[in-house]
Each structure stands twice: as structure tokens, then as C-alpha cells.
Write a protein that holds these residues in place. Structure first.
Motif, PDB file in Angstrom:
ATOM      1  N   THR A  34     -12.919  57.257  34.714  1.00 31.46           N
ATOM      2  CA  THR A  34     -14.149  56.500  34.446  1.00 31.46           C
ATOM      3  C   THR A  34     -15.137  56.805  35.560  1.00 31.46           C
ATOM      4  O   THR A  34     -15.297  56.012  36.493  1.00 31.46           O
ATOM      5  CB  THR A  34     -13.846  54.990  34.396  1.00 31.46           C
ATOM      6  N   SER A  81     -13.609  60.253  26.393  1.00 29.85           N
ATOM      7  CA  SER A  81     -12.824  59.109  26.845  1.00 29.85           C
ATOM      8  C   SER A  81     -11.605  59.581  27.610  1.00 29.85           C
ATOM      9  O   SER A  81     -10.999  60.613  27.278  1.00 29.85           O
ATOM     10  CB  SER A  81     -12.375  58.270  25.649  1.00 29.85           C
ATOM     11  N   LEU A 104     -12.207  50.199  35.290  1.00 28.07           N
ATOM     12  CA  LEU A 104     -12.460  49.789  33.912  1.00 28.07           C
ATOM     13  C   LEU A 104     -13.746  48.971  33.763  1.00 28.07           C
ATOM     14  O   LEU A 104     -14.337  48.525  34.730  1.00 28.07           O
ATOM     15  CB  LEU A 104     -11.265  48.984  33.395  1.00 28.07           C
ATOM     16  N   MET A 130     -21.140  52.484  25.124  1.00 25.62           N
ATOM     17  CA  MET A 130     -21.004  53.302  26.333  1.00 25.62           C
ATOM     18  C   MET A 130     -21.622  54.680  26.105  1.00 25.62           C
ATOM     19  O   MET A 130     -22.242  55.248  26.994  1.00 25.62           O
ATOM     20  CB  MET A 130     -19.530  53.464  26.712  1.00 25.62           C
ATOM     21  N   ARG A 212     -18.953  43.981  23.371  1.00 26.35           N
ATOM     22  CA  ARG A 212     -18.902  45.242  24.116  1.00 26.35           C
ATOM     23  C   ARG A 212     -17.526  45.887  24.003  1.00 26.35           C
ATOM     24  O   ARG A 212     -17.398  47.088  23.764  1.00 26.35           O
ATOM     25  CB  ARG A 212     -19.220  44.973  25.589  1.00 26.35           C
ATOM     26  N   ILE A 213     -16.476  45.089  24.155  1.00 27.29           N
ATOM     27  CA  ILE A 213     -15.115  45.612  24.060  1.00 27.29           C
ATOM     28  C   ILE A 213     -14.858  46.166  22.663  1.00 27.29           C
ATOM     29  O   ILE A 213     -14.277  47.246  22.499  1.00 27.29           O
ATOM     30  CB  ILE A 213     -14.094  44.511  24.407  1.00 27.29           C
ATOM     31  N   ASN A 216     -16.885  49.508  21.809  1.00 26.75           N
ATOM     32  CA  ASN A 216     -16.413  50.681  22.553  1.00 26.75           C
ATOM     33  C   ASN A 216     -14.903  50.900  22.474  1.00 26.75           C
ATOM     34  O   ASN A 216     -14.384  51.806  23.143  1.00 26.75           O
ATOM     35  CB  ASN A 216     -16.836  50.546  24.021  1.00 26.75           C
ATOM     36  N   GLU A 218     -12.517  49.397  23.802  1.00 26.61           N
ATOM     37  CA  GLU A 218     -12.083  49.510  25.195  1.00 26.61           C
ATOM     38  C   GLU A 218     -10.586  49.277  25.386  1.00 26.61           C
ATOM     39  O   GLU A 218      -9.946  49.973  26.183  1.00 26.61           O
ATOM     40  CB  GLU A 218     -12.884  48.535  26.068  1.00 26.61           C
ATOM     41  N   ASP A 221      -8.623  52.215  23.984  1.00 28.91           N
ATOM     42  CA  ASP A 221      -8.787  53.333  24.917  1.00 28.91           C
ATOM     43  C   ASP A 221      -7.911  53.137  26.154  1.00 28.91           C
ATOM     44  O   ASP A 221      -7.310  54.094  26.661  1.00 28.91           O
ATOM     45  CB  ASP A 221     -10.253  53.455  25.352  1.00 28.91           C
ATOM     46  N   GLU A 248      -7.949  43.141  30.145  1.00 30.36           N
ATOM     47  CA  GLU A 248      -7.629  44.441  30.733  1.00 30.36           C
ATOM     48  C   GLU A 248      -6.406  44.343  31.634  1.00 30.36           C
ATOM     49  O   GLU A 248      -5.461  45.140  31.527  1.00 30.36           O
ATOM     50  CB  GLU A 248      -8.806  44.951  31.579  1.00 30.36           C
TER      51      GLU A 248
END
Length: 314
Positions: A34, A81, A104, A130, A212-213, A216, A218, A221, A248
Motif C-alpha cells: 500500500t 491491488s 491499510l 481508491m 468506502r470498505i 473498494n 477492502e 483484498d 481490519e
């Protein structure tokens, strides 16, 4: 658009701790999953020897531009990614690396740029991607999803107890006035739907995090990226992951815990393990009080570190 690498300040969280944790040999091969604005990568490059390699990944084109501006021949940047790291490393002829670091979540330049639509503090398009060159925006999702889908995303990814009420409000607004298009519209709608909130937290915090999560992918990923990191880490290599919220950190903690245990057949408890441990836990680090004071966004950060064992490596 103004170049966010110059217009917005990004302070890398747990910078020294992460570099110290991931560095195992100065002339090794490393992966930054990242890149962001490159704080961790630059600090690691400063510690590496002339023969070292660093391969960095990011989905954000602005992060890619920042990486290209570094001007270090040891750095290779991939617009992808980190979940796809194994395939990219194989294409580069690098089947194994000596360390992987993952920072993250969303970066400060992304949050602070109203045009990206990540923050309820600024009015901007309700985007949240993103990589703004592909995929569905948050506005697109809220325009097409039904009440159940919206509530599930906000509940599961935002841990928002008023998810159903927010989803009802989104659908009602859509039917009466048309779909939400701006961050300010969503923030105001959530503020009316959320009856109580923790002191000091904006009512829209959890909803914006959830969208957002979702937009993307997230968490998917992250799960794929952790597996990819384990697959490419050489024995003795270190994995260092910075998380910023419980969803996360829960995934990272569970992954490291699972991979640091041997598995045995319960029907034959005295037989050899059916799978050897693949990680050795090295620690959990939180930001110092001084760092949190200087950078309040570091407050929730957790760095977890593990070492790849020699057992089970193919």
C-alpha cells in the motif's frame, strides 16, 4: 486536479517501527502493498543497500504518480491491488521476498481531497473509490441497491446499530428527490437518522467507513493479500501490517494466529501435525503518546508483526 502529493500532507503512522520490523537484510527484496504517498517505502529505501529491490503496489493513480517521482532504480511500482502481488512478483522474476509491509485503510491525501469523496467533513462528489478510473462509486451503489443491501453494508462494514434507519432514509430520499450525489447530502441524511452517537464522533463516521470498505472491497483484498504475502515470503521474512479499525485488525489477528498454530488430526492426537505452523508471532505495537499527539489519525493504529517460518514452504 491539483497534485495531492503536494497539496495534502500525509504523515506515515508507526514509520520507524514498521521499517524496523520488516527489515531483515539490507540487500533483500521487499514488498510495500500500500504505497500511499510513500512514507514507509522511502524510509525503507533509506535503510536498504544498493542491490536491494522494493516492489510497491497501489490502486490509486495519484499514489502511482507519487511513486514514479521517487526516482530510485531499486523501486518498482505496480498499479494494482496487493491482493494480486504473487502474480506480479512472478512476472518480475521475484518468487520470494524478505519482507512485506501493509499500511491499510485510506491515506490522508485521499481523505483531505474533497474531490475524492471520502470525508463527511468536506462537500464533494460521493465517490470513495481508491482507483477513480474503474468500478462503482458510493453514489452508484446507493442509487441502485435496495434497502436490505444498504443496511447490510452499513451494519457489517460500519458496525452501525442504526443501519436499518439509515438505509430507509436513503431509499426514501431517492424516491422523493432522486439519488444522493454529494458527501454533504449523505452526511446530513445520516445525522438525521442516527439518534445518538459516541462523544466526539460524527454521526456519519461509521456509514462513510462502511461505504468506502464496500466500494473498494477492502476486506476481501486484505484476506487475499495476507494469503499472497504468506505465499511469497521467504523463510525468515517478516510481515508487518498496520490496521486502523477493528474489522481490519480482527482479520489480521485471526490470520496470524491461525498460521502460527500447528494443525493436528483430533482423531489421532499423537500423530504428526497435518500442517506445520507457517508464521511466528513477533509482536503488537501501538503508536506512542507523542505520535498520537502529533498525528491524531494514528490513535487507532495497530501494527502486528510475524515471521515466516521455514516449515511448510513450497
Amino acid at each position: 486536479m491539483t497534485d495531492s502529493s503536494s497539496a495534502f500532507i500525509h504523515r506515515s503512522v508507526l514509520l520507524d517501527e514498521t521499517v524496523e520490523a520488516v527489515l531483515t537484510r539490507p540487500d533483500g527484496i521487499y514488498l510495500d502493498g500500500t504505497f500511499g504517498r510513500g512514507g514507509h517505502s522511502r524510509a525503507l529505501l533509506a535503510r536498504l543497500g544498493p542491490q536491494a529491490r522494493l516492489v510497491a503496489f497501489d490502486k490509486d493513480p495519484e499514489a502511482i504518480a507519487a511513486a514514479q517521482a521517487v526516482g530510485d532504480a531499486r523501486l518498482t511500482i505496480c498499479h494494482a491491488s496487493f491482493a494480486d502481488a504473487a502474480a506480479h512478483l512472478a512476472a518480475l522474476g521475484l518468487p520470494r521476498v524478505d519482507g512485506v509491509m501493509l499500511d491499510l485503510g485510506v491515506s490522508s491525501p485521499q481523505i483531505d481531497d474533497p474531490a475524492r469523496g471520502f470525508s463527511f467533513r468536506f462537500d464533494g462528489p460521493l465517490d470513495m473509490r481508491m482507483d477513480p478510473t474503474r468500478g462503482e462509486t458510493a453514489a452508484d451503489f446507493l442509487a441502485r441497491a435496495d434497502e436490505r443491501q444498504i443496511a447490510q453494508v452499513i451494519r457489517d462494514y460500519g458496525e452501525e446499530r442504526f443501519a436499518v434507519g439509515i438505509a430507509k432514509a436513503v431509499v426514501a430520499r431517492r424516491q422523493a428527490e432522486g439519488p444522493l450525489q454529494r458527501t454533504s447530502e449523505l452526511a446530513q441524511l445520516v445525522a438525521r437518522a442516527v439518534r445518538t452517537r459516541e462523544p466526539g464522533q460524527d454521526p456519519a463516521t461509521r456509514t462513510f467507513q462502511a461505504l468506502r470498505i464496500h466500494v473498494n472491497a477492502e476486506l476481501a483484498d486484505l484476506e487475499q493479500g495476507l494469503s499472497a504475502a504468506l505465499a511469497v515470503l521467504a523463510p525468515g521474512g517478516h510481515l508487518a501490517v498496520i490496521s486502523f479499525h477493528s474489522l481490519e485488525d480482527r482479520i489480521v489477528k485471526a490470520f496470524m494466529a491461525h498460521e502460527s498454530r500447528e494443525e493436528v488430526d483430533r482423531r489421532a492426537p499423537f500423530a504428526p501435525p497435518t500442517r506445520d505452523l507457517r508464521l511466528k508471532l513477533l509482536g503488537r505495537i501501538k503508536p506512542s503518546a507523542a505520535e498520537v499527539s502529533a498525528n491524531p489519525r494514528a490513535r487507532s493504529a495497530v501494527l502486528r508483526v510475524a515471521e515466516r517460518t521455514g516449515a511448510g514452504v513450497v
